[in-house]
Design a protein around this motif. Structure first.
Motif, PDB file in Angstrom:
ATOM      1  N   ASP A 122      17.892  14.787  31.000  1.00 50.18           N
ATOM      2  CA  ASP A 122      17.693  16.123  31.327  1.00 50.18           C
ATOM      3  C   ASP A 122      18.924  16.718  32.190  1.00 50.18           C
ATOM      4  OD1 ASP A 122      14.129  16.157  32.377  1.00 50.18           O
ATOM      5  OD2 ASP A 122      15.173  16.191  30.417  1.00 50.18           O
ATOM      6  N   ARG A 123      19.568  15.940  33.186  1.00 55.20           N
ATOM      7  CA  ARG A 123      20.626  16.334  33.532  1.00 55.20           C
ATOM      8  C   ARG A 123      21.835  16.540  33.075  1.00 55.20           C
ATOM      9  NH1 ARG A 123      20.121  16.056  39.052  1.00 55.20           N
ATOM     10  NH2 ARG A 123      18.224  15.032  39.905  1.00 55.20           N
ATOM     11  N   TRP A 176      21.134  19.665  30.813  1.00 53.82           N
ATOM     12  CA  TRP A 176      21.336  20.973  31.542  1.00 53.82           C
ATOM     13  C   TRP A 176      22.678  21.281  31.810  1.00 53.82           C
ATOM     14  CZ3 TRP A 176      24.399  21.399  36.133  1.00 53.82           C
ATOM     15  CH2 TRP A 176      24.106  22.577  37.006  1.00 53.82           C
ATOM     16  N   GLU A 212      24.269  22.783  28.509  1.00 51.00           N
ATOM     17  CA  GLU A 212      23.835  24.320  28.233  1.00 51.00           C
ATOM     18  C   GLU A 212      24.348  25.072  29.274  1.00 51.00           C
ATOM     19  OE1 GLU A 212      19.265  25.515  28.433  1.00 51.00           O
ATOM     20  OE2 GLU A 212      20.055  26.562  30.226  1.00 51.00           O
ATOM     21  N   LYS A 213      24.725  24.781  30.520  1.00 51.86           N
ATOM     22  CA  LYS A 213      25.300  25.731  31.512  1.00 51.86           C
ATOM     23  C   LYS A 213      26.800  25.662  31.095  1.00 51.86           C
ATOM     24  CE  LYS A 213      21.602  26.434  33.355  1.00 51.86           C
ATOM     25  NZ  LYS A 213      20.922  27.375  32.504  1.00 51.86           N
ATOM     26  N   ARG A 271      26.466  15.616  42.454  1.00 52.71           N
ATOM     27  CA  ARG A 271      26.022  14.790  41.283  1.00 52.71           C
ATOM     28  C   ARG A 271      26.982  14.706  39.923  1.00 52.71           C
ATOM     29  NH1 ARG A 271      20.829  13.006  41.419  1.00 52.71           N
ATOM     30  NH2 ARG A 271      19.371  13.809  42.760  1.00 52.71           N
ATOM     31  N   GLU A 320      26.508  15.464  36.804  1.00 49.24           N
ATOM     32  CA  GLU A 320      26.453  16.827  36.107  1.00 49.24           C
ATOM     33  C   GLU A 320      26.759  17.929  36.925  1.00 49.24           C
ATOM     34  OE1 GLU A 320      23.866  15.307  37.399  1.00 49.24           O
ATOM     35  OE2 GLU A 320      22.444  16.642  38.118  1.00 49.24           O
ATOM     36  N   THR A 321      26.638  18.222  38.309  1.00 53.33           N
ATOM     37  CA  THR A 321      27.319  19.285  39.179  1.00 53.33           C
ATOM     38  C   THR A 321      28.692  19.271  39.246  1.00 53.33           C
ATOM     39  OG1 THR A 321      24.909  18.662  40.234  1.00 53.33           O
ATOM     40  CG2 THR A 321      26.666  20.402  41.215  1.00 53.33           C
ATOM     41  N   LEU A 325      30.070  20.515  36.096  1.00 59.26           N
ATOM     42  CA  LEU A 325      30.003  21.848  35.894  1.00 59.26           C
ATOM     43  C   LEU A 325      30.946  22.912  36.852  1.00 59.26           C
ATOM     44  CD1 LEU A 325      28.233  24.239  34.194  1.00 59.26           C
ATOM     45  CD2 LEU A 325      26.796  24.328  36.047  1.00 59.26           C
TER      46      LEU A 325
END
Lengths: 235, 235
Positions: free
Chosen positions: B89-90, B93, B96-97, B218, B220-221, B224
């Motif tokens: 999921d991460r 996400w 997508e972003k 994290r 994924e953060t 981004l």
């Protein structure tokens, strides 16, 4: 080192008693023993180091060995008012990521075109709490209960106020407008955007129209973009 | 207006036949009729407007009425190499972003401390495709199959190469280092960070150590954040 969120601890306390749930977690799950070191955050800037003095499964006693106040204090204040998304996962992702990146306050605003008219803050607050523990932040962002756009717009805010919308028109950008080290509030609308009447009302109440770049962003992405920009410009 | 992703269309085509799945969607679900206007994106910068010439549920015929090439062409090239997260999921996400904000290429790198050793790109590509349709982008970011850190590090890249890690040491930041309008590659490690050996190997291969701010992010953060910084600095 394990971290507990204990909002009721004070910097002056020489010791602290974990509640039943946390004591059980410390002793039965983490299997912490006498002398083990743990950390506590109080959500108001306090980061505490402690040692287990009594590993009781219902009432663990901790000896506080060190206190740092104002740990990771932010150099600016950011409040994002966001229309809760229809899909709650998206709102939860935003809360988690915004907490990691840095945010002080979040308001949930119910707009004319909102697909979701309410959102339970209890679960949403847990997402924020998990995020501060995971990213070792001692300040717990404040999450406000849902409120109508009109009621929110009328509230006073001592700082710069922006409304990000997709209607045509002259818009400012944060790179040029943001006063570093100040207080900033950004409103992000629902998937269908704010209505012209809402935009008008915001501008009448001292909000400035804001652009977050050329891309068409989802509500939660726009909110995180605003969060990124304010934090980045304040570094 | 409905948007279809049709990678096989060419700007020179006067008409286009939707495949069976999309024809069925157009006619049975969207209930589009003769003369209805739709848009097509080819993933290579082409944004087409078309009219339905024959609303056939298995083979809808479209008349192309307008073609824009290089729609929304980006002014810089961004490639992010990310260690797939244990929780897919991460990673989804992030894809997508990043697609909403702006990205050209994503590589999945399997590192020493990766908890996830592989990730199926078919489903991940669908996330990206949905995101370009939703945010009206005519360029489809490229997603590369998983590859080991060591194999990836040896690949050549004509531009600035950065590795974001959490080990102590001198690190550059994009605000000062990024060459605007250029090619940029940022590597983001797994939750346990890159190993010292991996960091060393990267530096030996022309990568520079990068910081993405003071917060603990994290995977994924962080990815981004890098995406956001490069896009923001290139505005």
């Amino acid at each position: 080192m394990h971290l507990f969120y204990t909002p009721d601890i004070q910097p002056s306390h020489p010791q602290y008693f974990l509640n039943e749930e946390e004591s059980k977690h410390a002793v039965r799950v983490l299997r912490l023993e006498l002398g083990a070191e743990v950390q506590l955050i109080d959500g108001r800037g306090g980061l505490y180091t402690a040692q287990i003095k009594d590993a009781h499964p219902k009432r663990t006693i901790l000896q506080i060995t060190n206190v740092i106040t104002a740990y990771g204090k932010r150099n600016h204040y950011l409040h994002i008012a966001i229309a809760p998304t229809k899909n709650l996962d998206r709102l939860e992702w935003f809360l988690e990521k915004a907490t990691e990146i840095g945010i002080d306050e979040i308001s949930l605003i119910i707009c004319q075109r909102s697909e979701r008219k309410e959102a339970k803050t209890e679960r949403l607050n847990k997402i924020i709490t998990s995020a501060i523990k995971q990213s070792l932040k001692a300040y717990h962002p404040v999450l406000n209960e849902g409120i109508s756009f009109n009621k929110f717009i009328a509230k006073s805010f001592d700082g710069q106020k922006f409304i990000a919308h997709c209607e045509p028109g002259v818009k400012l950008n944060l790179k040029e407008e943001l006063r570093h080290g100040g207080n900033c509030l950004v409103m992000i609308g629902p998937e269908g955007d704010f209505s012209p009447a809402e935009i008008s009302l915001a501008l009448d109440n001292g909000y400035k129209a804001l652009t977050l770049g050329e891309s068409r962003l989802r509500t939660e992405t726009a909110a995180l973009e605003a969060c990124f920009e304010v934090n980045f410009l304040n570094r």
